[in-house]
Motif scaffolding. Sequence first.
Motif, short mmCIF file in Angstrom:
data_model
loop_
_atom_site.label_atom_id
_atom_site.label_comp_id
_atom_site.label_asym_id
_atom_site.label_seq_id
_atom_site.Cartn_x
_atom_site.Cartn_y
_atom_site.Cartn_z
N ARG A 38 0.90 21.08 -10.22
CA ARG A 38 -0.32 20.76 -9.47
C ARG A 38 -1.46 20.40 -10.41
N ARG A 39 -1.59 21.13 -11.52
CA ARG A 39 -2.66 20.85 -12.49
C ARG A 39 -2.46 19.47 -13.13
N LEU A 40 -1.22 19.08 -13.36
CA LEU A 40 -0.95 17.77 -13.95
C LEU A 40 -1.26 16.64 -12.97
N VAL A 41 -0.90 16.83 -11.70
CA VAL A 41 -1.22 15.82 -10.69
C VAL A 41 -2.73 15.63 -10.59
N GLU A 42 -3.48 16.72 -10.68
CA GLU A 42 -4.94 16.63 -10.64
C GLU A 42 -5.48 15.76 -11.77
N ARG A 43 -4.75 15.71 -12.88
CA ARG A 43 -5.20 14.95 -14.05
C ARG A 43 -4.56 13.57 -14.13
N GLY A 44 -3.94 13.14 -13.05
CA GLY A 44 -3.46 11.77 -12.97
C GLY A 44 -2.05 11.53 -13.44
N VAL A 45 -1.28 12.59 -13.76
CA VAL A 45 0.11 12.40 -14.17
C VAL A 45 0.91 11.91 -12.96
N ARG A 46 1.64 10.84 -13.16
CA ARG A 46 2.30 10.16 -12.04
C ARG A 46 3.53 10.91 -11.54
N CYS A 47 4.36 11.40 -12.45
CA CYS A 47 5.65 11.97 -12.06
C CYS A 47 5.90 13.26 -12.83
N ILE A 48 6.29 14.32 -12.12
CA ILE A 48 6.63 15.60 -12.74
C ILE A 48 7.98 16.04 -12.20
N GLN A 49 8.91 16.39 -13.08
CA GLN A 49 10.22 16.92 -12.69
C GLN A 49 10.33 18.36 -13.16
N PRO B 7 0.83 -1.22 0.00
CA PRO B 7 0.00 0.00 0.00
C PRO B 7 0.86 1.26 0.00
N PRO B 8 0.67 2.14 -0.98
CA PRO B 8 1.51 3.34 -1.07
C PRO B 8 1.06 4.45 -0.13
N LYS B 9 2.00 5.28 0.25
CA LYS B 9 1.69 6.51 0.98
C LYS B 9 1.48 7.67 0.01
N ALA B 10 2.15 7.58 -1.15
CA ALA B 10 2.04 8.63 -2.17
C ALA B 10 1.68 7.98 -3.50
N LYS B 11 0.85 8.66 -4.28
CA LYS B 11 0.47 8.17 -5.59
C LYS B 11 1.21 8.91 -6.71
N ASN B 12 1.72 10.09 -6.39
CA ASN B 12 2.39 10.93 -7.39
C ASN B 12 3.64 11.54 -6.77
N ILE B 13 4.56 11.97 -7.61
CA ILE B 13 5.77 12.63 -7.12
C ILE B 13 6.06 13.86 -7.97
#
Length: 477
Positions: free
Chosen positions: A320-331, A59-65
């Motif tokens: 933040r907008r990308l995380v809202e749309r389900g993007v897993r990883c943003i650098q 079970p994950p603590k985070a879904k996105n990074i």
Amino acid sequence: MNQNQHPAHPIARRWFLQQCGVGVGAIALQQMLQESGYAAPAKTGEIEDPLAPRQPHHPPKAKNIIFLFMGGGPSHLELFDNKPVLGKFDGKLPPEELLKGYRAAFINPNSKFLGPKFKFAKHGKCGAELSEILPHLSEVVDDLAIVKSMKTDAFNHAPAQIQALTGSQLFGKPSLGAWTIYGLGSESKNLPGFVVFSSGNKGPSGGSSCWGSGFLPTVHQGVMFRGGQEPVLYLKNPPGVSEQLQRDSLDTLKALNQNHLEQVGDPEIATRINSFEMAYRMQSSAPDVMDITQETKQTLEMYGAEPGKSSFANNCLLARRLVERGVRCIQLFHESWDQHGGLVGGLKNNCKATDQASAALIKDLKQRGMLKDTLVVWGGEFGRTPMVQGGNDGRDHHPNAFTMWLAGGGIKGGTTIGRSDDFGFNVIEDEVPVYDLHATILHLLGLNPERLSFRFQGLDQRLIGVNPAKIVKKILA
């Protein structure tokens, strides 16, 4: 038998031995998994999505990074690691024993100590010390876990950045983002699972290797987004190409590629199919997500974002907008922290460009209830020397001790761990090598860093390499 006699069906002995035995086993395994409910029934004519969401190991603590990468090496001595003793030794030569066996990028052994250039103060309920040039971050310090004991192996930018983001100084290894997508897939159907932005003076010294897929299928590599009206190059249709013509062309290409994929099983063909389809969907989704004019005036002001411009602030809001749309990883890369000279002015400018937006990202995610599922990481490839370089206002690269911070999914806010010596030169408590940070990030995302592997060149390759998976438990909630 001469293979040229049957050019439409070239069957070689090596192909038969390589493919057929494995193929029969794979068919049997797939059938067993389907019958036991561990695999979905195969659908005729349907191509498996290589970016489909996959179950984590635990079970994950985070879904996105979101990784805020400060390229160039931010000075821990001016930002996070207060060293009053270093100030007392300003202008004096370091002890000989301190420099024994030490390798630096540019400075010579006769370089003298340089005292800290900014004042520090305690903030928040946790009482963490931050520099006066981080006024906005001080407002969210109770949400941060500050690690003052980071250590890396490289002392030049490109190898250190590549190690920070791929686990190795060598080119050709998958990035942290690529491993994440490989392990978890993506929850976004209309956007890439791994998105990259860049601001500052230039791109990262490590180049595209910092978000590359290495030996993993290329579908897992990061996709560079730009500011402005065209976030991804060549996404628009050329003049004279209608939407219907484009769709018909893509359907034909998809059928041809699917037929080829069924024949040879090359995962790069699946990547090609996914790329064409993703580009088609992104023609409408990418411009929409990049349109920050949809945000409220209060949100734009909180980040310091300005629609139509390219900036770190805009990129944080877009993350933040990308995380809202389900993007897993943003650098997010901000390559401006290499102060060999002009330390005071350079750091002031860097913090002016990044401090407000970094803090705003934490606030924004938190008020939307997204911080608990989103891991935010801030840091660069190394720190800076306590010795002076460039006259009297600069510092060299320093791998022995530097600072990073984390916030969000699974992180214990208001925590500070690790300690360097009185000069900020060596770690003396709770040393955290780069691969331990990687292991911790994967753990928080629900991935076992020792199980997450890919067979390549006869080895089960891992992000953490051959190192044991040491989770930094002191920063976990």
